[in-house]
Scaffold this motif. Structure first.
Motif, PDB file in Angstrom:
ATOM      1  N   SER A 118      30.714  74.007  33.989  1.00  0.00           N
ATOM      2  CA  SER A 118      30.410  73.104  32.874  1.00  0.00           C
ATOM      3  C   SER A 118      30.205  71.678  33.375  1.00  0.00           C
ATOM      4  O   SER A 118      29.299  70.966  32.922  1.00  0.00           O
ATOM      5  CB  SER A 118      31.544  73.141  31.853  1.00  0.00           C
ATOM      6  N   LYS A 119      31.038  71.273  34.317  1.00  0.00           N
ATOM      7  CA  LYS A 119      30.927  69.924  34.864  1.00  0.00           C
ATOM      8  C   LYS A 119      29.601  69.744  35.594  1.00  0.00           C
ATOM      9  O   LYS A 119      28.929  68.710  35.450  1.00  0.00           O
ATOM     10  CB  LYS A 119      32.090  69.658  35.816  1.00  0.00           C
ATOM     11  N   GLU A 120      29.209  70.748  36.362  1.00  0.00           N
ATOM     12  CA  GLU A 120      27.942  70.684  37.091  1.00  0.00           C
ATOM     13  C   GLU A 120      26.762  70.650  36.119  1.00  0.00           C
ATOM     14  O   GLU A 120      25.790  69.921  36.322  1.00  0.00           O
ATOM     15  CB  GLU A 120      27.822  71.890  38.019  1.00  0.00           C
ATOM     16  N   ARG A 121      26.864  71.446  35.047  1.00  0.00           N
ATOM     17  CA  ARG A 121      25.791  71.453  34.057  1.00  0.00           C
ATOM     18  C   ARG A 121      25.651  70.089  33.384  1.00  0.00           C
ATOM     19  O   ARG A 121      24.535  69.604  33.150  1.00  0.00           O
ATOM     20  CB  ARG A 121      26.077  72.530  33.009  1.00  0.00           C
ATOM     21  N   LYS A 122      26.786  69.454  33.092  1.00  0.00           N
ATOM     22  CA  LYS A 122      26.742  68.132  32.476  1.00  0.00           C
ATOM     23  C   LYS A 122      26.135  67.098  33.417  1.00  0.00           C
ATOM     24  O   LYS A 122      25.392  66.208  32.993  1.00  0.00           O
ATOM     25  CB  LYS A 122      28.148  67.702  32.058  1.00  0.00           C
ATOM     26  N   LEU A 123      26.449  67.216  34.709  1.00  0.00           N
ATOM     27  CA  LEU A 123      25.874  66.295  35.685  1.00  0.00           C
ATOM     28  C   LEU A 123      24.361  66.465  35.755  1.00  0.00           C
ATOM     29  O   LEU A 123      23.613  65.472  35.844  1.00  0.00           O
ATOM     30  CB  LEU A 123      26.501  66.525  37.061  1.00  0.00           C
ATOM     31  N   GLU A 124      23.912  67.729  35.724  1.00  0.00           N
ATOM     32  CA  GLU A 124      22.471  67.983  35.747  1.00  0.00           C
ATOM     33  C   GLU A 124      21.801  67.418  34.499  1.00  0.00           C
ATOM     34  O   GLU A 124      20.713  66.837  34.570  1.00  0.00           O
ATOM     35  CB  GLU A 124      22.203  69.490  35.854  1.00  0.00           C
ATOM     36  N   GLU A 125      22.453  67.604  33.353  1.00  0.00           N
ATOM     37  CA  GLU A 125      21.902  67.066  32.108  1.00  0.00           C
ATOM     38  C   GLU A 125      21.849  65.544  32.149  1.00  0.00           C
ATOM     39  O   GLU A 125      20.895  64.930  31.670  1.00  0.00           O
ATOM     40  CB  GLU A 125      22.742  67.537  30.918  1.00  0.00           C
ATOM     41  N   MET A 126      22.892  64.948  32.744  1.00  0.00           N
ATOM     42  CA  MET A 126      22.921  63.499  32.855  1.00  0.00           C
ATOM     43  C   MET A 126      21.792  62.991  33.760  1.00  0.00           C
ATOM     44  O   MET A 126      21.110  62.011  33.439  1.00  0.00           O
ATOM     45  CB  MET A 126      24.275  63.039  33.400  1.00  0.00           C
ATOM     46  N   GLN A 130      18.672  60.657  32.679  1.00  0.00           N
ATOM     47  CA  GLN A 130      18.345  59.431  33.391  1.00  0.00           C
ATOM     48  C   GLN A 130      16.901  59.472  33.896  1.00  0.00           C
ATOM     49  O   GLN A 130      16.191  58.465  33.843  1.00  0.00           O
ATOM     50  CB  GLN A 130      19.309  59.226  34.560  1.00  0.00           C
ATOM     51  N   GLY A 131      16.469  60.655  34.368  1.00  0.00           N
ATOM     52  CA  GLY A 131      15.088  60.794  34.835  1.00  0.00           C
ATOM     53  C   GLY A 131      14.097  60.612  33.706  1.00  0.00           C
ATOM     54  O   GLY A 131      13.062  59.949  33.876  1.00  0.00           O
ATOM     55  N   GLU A 137      10.309  54.546  30.689  1.00  0.00           N
ATOM     56  CA  GLU A 137      10.122  53.139  31.013  1.00  0.00           C
ATOM     57  C   GLU A 137       8.834  52.931  31.810  1.00  0.00           C
ATOM     58  O   GLU A 137       8.108  51.956  31.587  1.00  0.00           O
ATOM     59  CB  GLU A 137      11.324  52.623  31.799  1.00  0.00           C
ATOM     60  N   ALA A 138       8.544  53.844  32.749  1.00  0.00           N
ATOM     61  CA  ALA A 138       7.318  53.743  33.544  1.00  0.00           C
ATOM     62  C   ALA A 138       6.079  53.893  32.661  1.00  0.00           C
ATOM     63  O   ALA A 138       5.095  53.150  32.808  1.00  0.00           O
ATOM     64  CB  ALA A 138       7.317  54.800  34.642  1.00  0.00           C
ATOM     65  N   VAL A 139       6.125  54.849  31.731  1.00  0.00           N
ATOM     66  CA  VAL A 139       5.000  55.040  30.806  1.00  0.00           C
ATOM     67  C   VAL A 139       4.831  53.811  29.920  1.00  0.00           C
ATOM     68  O   VAL A 139       3.710  53.389  29.624  1.00  0.00           O
ATOM     69  CB  VAL A 139       5.212  56.299  29.946  1.00  0.00           C
ATOM     70  N   ALA A 194       9.364  62.123  27.741  1.00  0.00           N
ATOM     71  CA  ALA A 194       8.538  61.307  28.629  1.00  0.00           C
ATOM     72  C   ALA A 194       7.210  62.000  28.931  1.00  0.00           C
ATOM     73  O   ALA A 194       6.165  61.348  29.030  1.00  0.00           O
ATOM     74  CB  ALA A 194       9.288  61.022  29.924  1.00  0.00           C
ATOM     75  N   LYS A 195       7.237  63.313  29.062  1.00  0.00           N
ATOM     76  CA  LYS A 195       6.012  64.060  29.323  1.00  0.00           C
ATOM     77  C   LYS A 195       5.048  63.979  28.144  1.00  0.00           C
ATOM     78  O   LYS A 195       3.831  63.864  28.325  1.00  0.00           O
ATOM     79  CB  LYS A 195       6.365  65.523  29.621  1.00  0.00           C
ATOM     80  N   VAL A 196       5.597  64.021  26.942  1.00  0.00           N
ATOM     81  CA  VAL A 196       4.763  63.903  25.736  1.00  0.00           C
ATOM     82  C   VAL A 196       4.120  62.523  25.670  1.00  0.00           C
ATOM     83  O   VAL A 196       2.914  62.387  25.407  1.00  0.00           O
ATOM     84  CB  VAL A 196       5.611  64.158  24.472  1.00  0.00           C
TER      85      VAL A 196
END
Length: 265
Positions: A118-126, A130-131, A137-139, A194-196
């Protein structure tokens, strides 16, 4: 008492009240409790739950389960029950195990750990969030530049529609600047929202480039219209046969002499 050690055995007490029994882990038969930690039998006890640098004091019935304790800890920690691991005396406890059955008493200490998966999944989601935020912001920065270029395209459109000739380099420069923004958008790695946003901005730039192509064609031939028309010019290609020229070809000198003597048959 009737029956065997099966769950849900019913017995009548001396007061003619039915008592429902259930089989607990470890083989002990105890009086069945109602659902929910607040309705469990036994006195209330206070448990000290250590969670990293935090410590929570949780009051629960003595005969509550570790699953009941997890549900109470959800309100304190924000962790869902399936994301929690509870350790008592160095061993992880199952949700079905009762506190009093394993020796948990008033002021006992229980350690709470977050499930590694669960902790790893939350880190990936975070990281993903952030990405996405950075991509948005770049768009947005590209959008700001495209807004400025769009104003110049609209100004150029107004000039061309008035019939004023514009230097061709104006169209070339604006088109190149828009293509640069298109390359910037293509270099942005985007997911989710961001992709949209990137897709919308790409289509917007493409529309502006197409508009410039139309304006450039109209500027080079101000007499043409948006409808299907044929552009007529006064410069034609001259062929040796004279076809396509504005004037007829000059007669070629002929060595043949024309006389009025006719041959009779």
């Amino acid at each position: 008492m009737k029956g065997s050690k099966a769950r849900g055995v019913v017995e009548k007490s001396n007061g003619n009240e039915e008592i429902d029994w259930e089989l607990r882990p470890g083989g002990m038969l105890v009086q069945k409790r109602d659902d929910g930690p607040g309705s469990a039998c036994g006195p209330m006890i206070k448990i000290k739950v250590s969670h990293g640098s935090y410590q929570h004091d949780i009051s629960v019935p003595a005969q509550a389960t570790f699953g009941d304790l997890k549900r109470l800890l959800t309100q304190e920690t924000g962790l869902e029950p399936q994301e929690q691991r509870l350790l008592f005396r160095g061993k992880e406890k199952d949700d079905e195990e009762c506190l009093h059955m394993v020796g948990v008493k008033d002021m006992s200490k229980v350690i709470l750990l977050e499930d590694p998966a669960s902790k790893e999944r939350k880190l990936e989601e975070m990281k993903m969030d952030q990405g996405i935020s950075r991509a948005c912001e770049a768009v947005a920065r590209v959008r700001a530049e495209v807004n400025k270029l769009a104003e110049k395209v609209l100004a150029l459109e107004a000039v061309v529609h008035r019939g004023t000739r514009v230097a061709e380099k104006e169209f070339v420069v604006l088109t190149e600047l828009l293509m640069m923004q298109l390359l910037k958008l293509d270099s942005i790695e985007a997911e989710g929202e961001a992709k949209v946003q990137r897709r919308i901005e790409v289509r917007r730039v493409q529309n502006l480039v197409e508009m410039l192509d139309v304006l450039k064609a109209r500027n080079s031939n101000p007499f043409s219209s948006s409808s299907n028309s044929v552009s007529v010019t006064t410069k034609w290609e001259t062929f040796d046969s004279g076809v396509g020229s504005l004037s007829a070809p000059r007669p070629m000198p002929s060595p043949t002499k024309i006389t009025h003597d006719w041959e009779q048959f």
